[in-house]
Design a protein around this motif. Structure first.
Motif, PDB file in Angstrom:
ATOM      1  N   ASP A 192       0.820  -1.208   0.000  1.00  0.00           N
ATOM      2  CA  ASP A 192       0.000   0.000   0.000  1.00  0.00           C
ATOM      3  C   ASP A 192       0.857   1.263   0.000  1.00  0.00           C
ATOM      4  OD1 ASP A 192      -2.136  -1.708   0.186  1.00  0.00           O
ATOM      5  OD2 ASP A 192      -2.239  -1.587   2.376  1.00  0.00           O
ATOM      6  N   ASN A 193       0.447   2.257  -0.768  1.00  0.00           N
ATOM      7  CA  ASN A 193       1.018   3.623  -0.745  1.00  0.00           C
ATOM      8  C   ASN A 193       2.497   3.676  -1.095  1.00  0.00           C
ATOM      9  OD1 ASN A 193      -1.505   4.650   0.165  1.00  0.00           O
ATOM     10  ND2 ASN A 193      -0.975   4.026   2.259  1.00  0.00           N
ATOM     11  N   LEU A 194       2.996   2.684  -1.804  1.00  0.00           N
ATOM     12  CA  LEU A 194       4.407   2.720  -2.215  1.00  0.00           C
ATOM     13  C   LEU A 194       4.549   3.570  -3.467  1.00  0.00           C
ATOM     14  CD1 LEU A 194       5.453  -1.010  -1.711  1.00  0.00           C
ATOM     15  CD2 LEU A 194       6.226   0.955  -0.378  1.00  0.00           C
ATOM     16  N   GLY A 195       5.577   4.409  -3.493  1.00  0.00           N
ATOM     17  CA  GLY A 195       5.851   5.218  -4.678  1.00  0.00           C
ATOM     18  C   GLY A 195       5.024   6.467  -4.803  1.00  0.00           C
ATOM     19  N   ASN A 196       4.255   6.830  -3.765  1.00  0.00           N
ATOM     20  CA  ASN A 196       3.424   8.036  -3.848  1.00  0.00           C
ATOM     21  C   ASN A 196       4.254   9.304  -4.014  1.00  0.00           C
ATOM     22  OD1 ASN A 196       1.229   6.418  -3.555  1.00  0.00           O
ATOM     23  ND2 ASN A 196       0.681   7.063  -1.496  1.00  0.00           N
ATOM     24  N   ASP A 197       5.509   9.277  -3.545  1.00  0.00           N
ATOM     25  CA  ASP A 197       6.362  10.464  -3.614  1.00  0.00           C
ATOM     26  C   ASP A 197       7.161  10.536  -4.910  1.00  0.00           C
ATOM     27  OD1 ASP A 197       5.519  11.272  -1.097  1.00  0.00           O
ATOM     28  OD2 ASP A 197       7.085  10.124  -0.086  1.00  0.00           O
ATOM     29  N   SER A 198       7.003   9.548  -5.788  1.00  0.00           N
ATOM     30  CA  SER A 198       7.765   9.512  -7.031  1.00  0.00           C
ATOM     31  C   SER A 198       6.895   9.932  -8.205  1.00  0.00           C
ATOM     32  CB  SER A 198       8.307   8.099  -7.284  1.00  0.00           C
ATOM     33  OG  SER A 198       8.868   7.996  -8.574  1.00  0.00           O
ATOM     34  N   LEU A 199       7.412  10.847  -9.037  1.00  0.00           N
ATOM     35  CA  LEU A 199       6.707  11.248 -10.248  1.00  0.00           C
ATOM     36  C   LEU A 199       6.720  10.140 -11.298  1.00  0.00           C
ATOM     37  CD1 LEU A 199       8.113  14.882 -10.648  1.00  0.00           C
ATOM     38  CD2 LEU A 199       5.934  14.204  -9.621  1.00  0.00           C
ATOM     39  N   LEU A 200       7.678   9.234 -11.187  1.00  0.00           N
ATOM     40  CA  LEU A 200       7.857   8.186 -12.187  1.00  0.00           C
ATOM     41  C   LEU A 200       6.941   6.991 -11.934  1.00  0.00           C
ATOM     42  CD1 LEU A 200       9.538   7.309 -14.652  1.00  0.00           C
ATOM     43  CD2 LEU A 200      11.221   6.382 -13.068  1.00  0.00           C
ATOM     44  N   LEU A 201       6.752   6.623 -10.662  1.00  0.00           N
ATOM     45  CA  LEU A 201       5.951   5.466 -10.301  1.00  0.00           C
ATOM     46  C   LEU A 201       4.487   5.838 -10.137  1.00  0.00           C
ATOM     47  CD1 LEU A 201       8.698   4.143  -9.805  1.00  0.00           C
ATOM     48  CD2 LEU A 201       7.756   3.130  -7.734  1.00  0.00           C
ATOM     49  N   ASP A 202       3.604   4.947 -10.583  1.00  0.00           N
ATOM     50  CA  ASP A 202       2.177   5.142 -10.368  1.00  0.00           C
ATOM     51  C   ASP A 202       1.645   4.154  -9.335  1.00  0.00           C
ATOM     52  OD1 ASP A 202      -0.381   6.327 -10.939  1.00  0.00           O
ATOM     53  OD2 ASP A 202      -0.888   4.465 -11.983  1.00  0.00           O
ATOM     54  N   LEU A 203       2.105   2.893  -9.405  1.00  0.00           N
ATOM     55  CA  LEU A 203       1.542   1.868  -8.536  1.00  0.00           C
ATOM     56  C   LEU A 203       2.480   0.668  -8.484  1.00  0.00           C
ATOM     57  CD1 LEU A 203      -1.070   0.917  -6.955  1.00  0.00           C
ATOM     58  CD2 LEU A 203      -1.823  -0.086  -9.122  1.00  0.00           C
ATOM     59  N   ILE A 204       2.549   0.028  -7.319  1.00  0.00           N
ATOM     60  CA  ILE A 204       3.235  -1.260  -7.176  1.00  0.00           C
ATOM     61  C   ILE A 204       2.197  -2.250  -6.656  1.00  0.00           C
ATOM     62  CG2 ILE A 204       5.106  -2.537  -6.069  1.00  0.00           C
ATOM     63  CD1 ILE A 204       6.669   0.010  -5.819  1.00  0.00           C
ATOM     64  N   ARG A 205       2.016  -3.352  -7.406  1.00  0.00           N
ATOM     65  CA  ARG A 205       0.965  -4.306  -7.046  1.00  0.00           C
ATOM     66  C   ARG A 205       1.419  -5.717  -7.392  1.00  0.00           C
ATOM     67  NH1 ARG A 205      -1.393  -5.995 -11.797  1.00  0.00           N
ATOM     68  NH2 ARG A 205      -1.214  -4.574 -13.613  1.00  0.00           N
ATOM     69  N   THR A 206       0.598  -6.695  -7.023  1.00  0.00           N
ATOM     70  CA  THR A 206       0.859  -8.080  -7.405  1.00  0.00           C
ATOM     71  C   THR A 206      -0.011  -8.448  -8.600  1.00  0.00           C
ATOM     72  OG1 THR A 206      -0.800  -8.895  -5.848  1.00  0.00           O
ATOM     73  CG2 THR A 206       1.482  -8.765  -5.064  1.00  0.00           C
ATOM     74  N   SER A 207       0.358  -9.559  -9.233  1.00  0.00           N
ATOM     75  CA  SER A 207      -0.451 -10.122 -10.305  1.00  0.00           C
ATOM     76  C   SER A 207      -0.352 -11.638 -10.213  1.00  0.00           C
ATOM     77  CB  SER A 207       0.039  -9.623 -11.664  1.00  0.00           C
ATOM     78  OG  SER A 207      -0.815 -10.092 -12.703  1.00  0.00           O
ATOM     79  N   THR A 208      -1.068 -12.339 -11.049  1.00  0.00           N
ATOM     80  CA  THR A 208      -1.071 -13.798 -11.012  1.00  0.00           C
ATOM     81  C   THR A 208       0.333 -14.329 -11.272  1.00  0.00           C
ATOM     82  OG1 THR A 208      -3.328 -13.804 -11.878  1.00  0.00           O
ATOM     83  CG2 THR A 208      -2.098 -15.872 -11.972  1.00  0.00           C
ATOM     84  N   PRO A 209       0.895 -15.120 -10.350  1.00  0.00           N
ATOM     85  CA  PRO A 209       2.263 -15.618 -10.543  1.00  0.00           C
ATOM     86  C   PRO A 209       2.342 -16.630 -11.670  1.00  0.00           C
ATOM     87  CG  PRO A 209       1.257 -16.629  -8.617  1.00  0.00           C
ATOM     88  CD  PRO A 209       0.294 -15.593  -9.081  1.00  0.00           C
ATOM     89  N   LYS A 210       3.525 -16.776 -12.238  1.00  0.00           N
ATOM     90  CA  LYS A 210       3.685 -17.698 -13.358  1.00  0.00           C
ATOM     91  C   LYS A 210       3.772 -19.141 -12.910  1.00  0.00           C
ATOM     92  CE  LYS A 210       8.770 -17.491 -13.727  1.00  0.00           C
ATOM     93  NZ  LYS A 210       9.885 -17.237 -14.653  1.00  0.00           N
ATOM     94  N   SER A 211       4.042 -19.366 -11.606  1.00  0.00           N
ATOM     95  CA  SER A 211       4.113 -20.732 -11.094  1.00  0.00           C
ATOM     96  C   SER A 211       3.703 -20.763  -9.631  1.00  0.00           C
ATOM     97  CB  SER A 211       5.529 -21.292 -11.255  1.00  0.00           C
ATOM     98  OG  SER A 211       6.458 -20.517 -10.525  1.00  0.00           O
TER      99      SER A 211
END
Length: 444
Positions: A82-101
């Motif tokens: 949660d709330n990672l990268g809020n201070d960076s103009l470059l980053l919008d969001l850090i999240r998970t997705s379905t793993p490959k294995s």
């Protein structure tokens, strides 16, 4: 009927839990925390892991949003994103997705613009666990306060590069109550930059303007890119016992200087080792190695001599506001001091490991006093050793026009002189000034 339905639901839930159990059991590694460090020219994302990372990555820059995808093999996620990268103009969001294995973790970093990632692992040390470092080049923060970009620097002013030591994941020394050196020295560096930028003949360039790390070899390189005339690195000392205290000023040792000249002249190391004016000297004398070495030796000797002279001025000013651990300039092999094209020195503002001095270093009033002492010392050096065609060279003994908010004490501080000297030079019987009044500024 109800009993059979209940048993059926129970068995289904049990089977679900059993199906999930191998996932957790098969994940031998885990992501314990994630840290984000934005800086003016890049954002660093650090994944702290229980053991060395097993990873792969790819980018999705042909779709919206732009994405960097990192797969951590056989690794679980034990922290929130949660709330990672809020201070960076470059980053919008850090999240998970379905793993490959099964048993793996897929991290997706959504970006606001394309960036070519530089990704590398770092082993555990006494301060941090195993890490995977992701550097994303690109504008990430706006410079604020006294900080200036290279494009904002003006010609004809003496440019001072101010390097606040450590930063980001490198806290530097830690005081008895948990004060970080990186935090204290950045505040002093900002105060120094404000004083310099208020001087009509000087301007400041902050190597580090926020809480992020800059590589040691990049610091003098950034000063060279800003065409700085002087480099000062701000630090706070530490010792294994709490007794030592006091400030000191350091210049490059001659042994380190001789070593750097040799490294610069070795073609195999030029790309990584060229800093400051060495590049132009070697390029201009590429077919005359002995001439190149002679010019580099002379340039380095001149820089060290200038640093010694400036260090004495700074020590004299610091002695009036704080205890000094060393009252003469000290020589050491600090990596940030090896530019041959400008005086470079390192100021230890005090021992953060000393409880009394830690309290002082956290005091805004003391930080301002230290910054003013360093400013006055540097200014006096350039008054005594003026650079051609600069404001200080033209105005060190000339007129100043009084502006709104000026007072004799403010003007005296700014020009490194005294109220009585200004009054004597201008035959003033009163300390009252009027806007537009012309004053002759004496050199001290």
């Amino acid at each position: 009927m109800r009993r059979s339905i209940f048993l059926g639901l129970f068995q289904l839930a049990l089977l679900s839990l059993l199906a999930l159990a191998p996932v957790a059991a098969s994940a031998d590694n885990s992501i314990e925390s994630v840290r984000v460090w934005p800086s003016p020219d890049k954002t660093r994302v650090v994944f702290d892991l229980k053991s060395a990372p097993d990873y792969s990555y790819f980018t999705l820059y042909g779709s919206d949003p732009l994405r960097l995808v990192i797969d951590f093999n056989n690794t679980g996620l034990d922290t929130a994103l949660d709330n990672l990268g809020n201070d960076s103009l470059l980053l919008d969001l850090i999240r998970t997705s379905t793993p490959k294995s099964t048993g793996s973790t897929r991290i997706v970093i959504e970006l606001n613009e394309k960036s070519e990632p530089q990704i590398f692992p770092l082993p555990a040390n006494e301060s941090y666990p195993n890490r995977l470092v992701v550097d994303l080049p690109g504008k990430s923060v706006e410079r604020s306060g006294p900080a200036k970009s290279i494009s904002e620097l003006n010609d004809r002013k003496v440019t001072i590069a101010i390097d606040a030591g450590h930063g980001g994941e490198d806290p530097g020394s830690v005081g008895p109550t948990g004060s970080y050196e990186k935090t204290v020295v950045l505040k002093i560096a900002r105060a120094l930059a404000s004083l310099i930028n208020a001087d009509p003949g000087m301007q400041a360039y902050l190597i580090r303007s926020g809480d992020y790390y800059v590589d040691l070899n990049e610091r003098p390189q950034k000063a060279w890119q800003a065409k700085a005339d002087f480099f000062v690195s701000i630090h706070a000392d530490a010792f294994r016992t709490p007794q030592p205290r006091g400030g000191s000023v350091w210049v490059l040792s001659k042994r380190r200087a001789d070593s750097e000249v040799g490294r610069w002249l070795e073609g195999t190391e030029r790309k990584s080792e060229l800093l400051g004016g060495a590049e132009s000297i070697i390029k201009d004398t590429g077919h005359e190695p002995f001439l190149a070495q002679t010019l580099l030796d002379m340039s380095m000797d001149s820089s060290i001599a200038g640093a010694y002279a400036a260090a004495r001025h700074i020590i004299g000013e610091m002695s009036a506001v704080t205890k000094m651990h060393k009252r003469e300039p000290q020589a050491a092999s600090f990596a940030v001091l090896k530019s041959p094209d400008k005086p470079s020195l390192l100021v230890e503002t005090g021992f953060i490991s000393n409880p009394t001095e830690e309290r002082l270093l956290n005091s805004n009033a003391h930080q301002q006093k230290l910054a003013r002492a360093v400013y006055k010392g540097i200014r006096q050096y350039f008054v005594n050793n003026p650079l051609d065609n600069t404001y200080l060279a033209k105005h060190s003994n000339s007129e100043y026009t009084v502006k709104s908010g000026d007072s004799l004490s403010v003007i005296a501080e700014r020009y490194g002189t005294t109220v009585s000297a200004i009054k004597r030079e201008n035959d003033l019987r009163s300390s009252v000034l009027r806007i537009g009044q012309k004053l002759k500024i004496p050199s001290r």
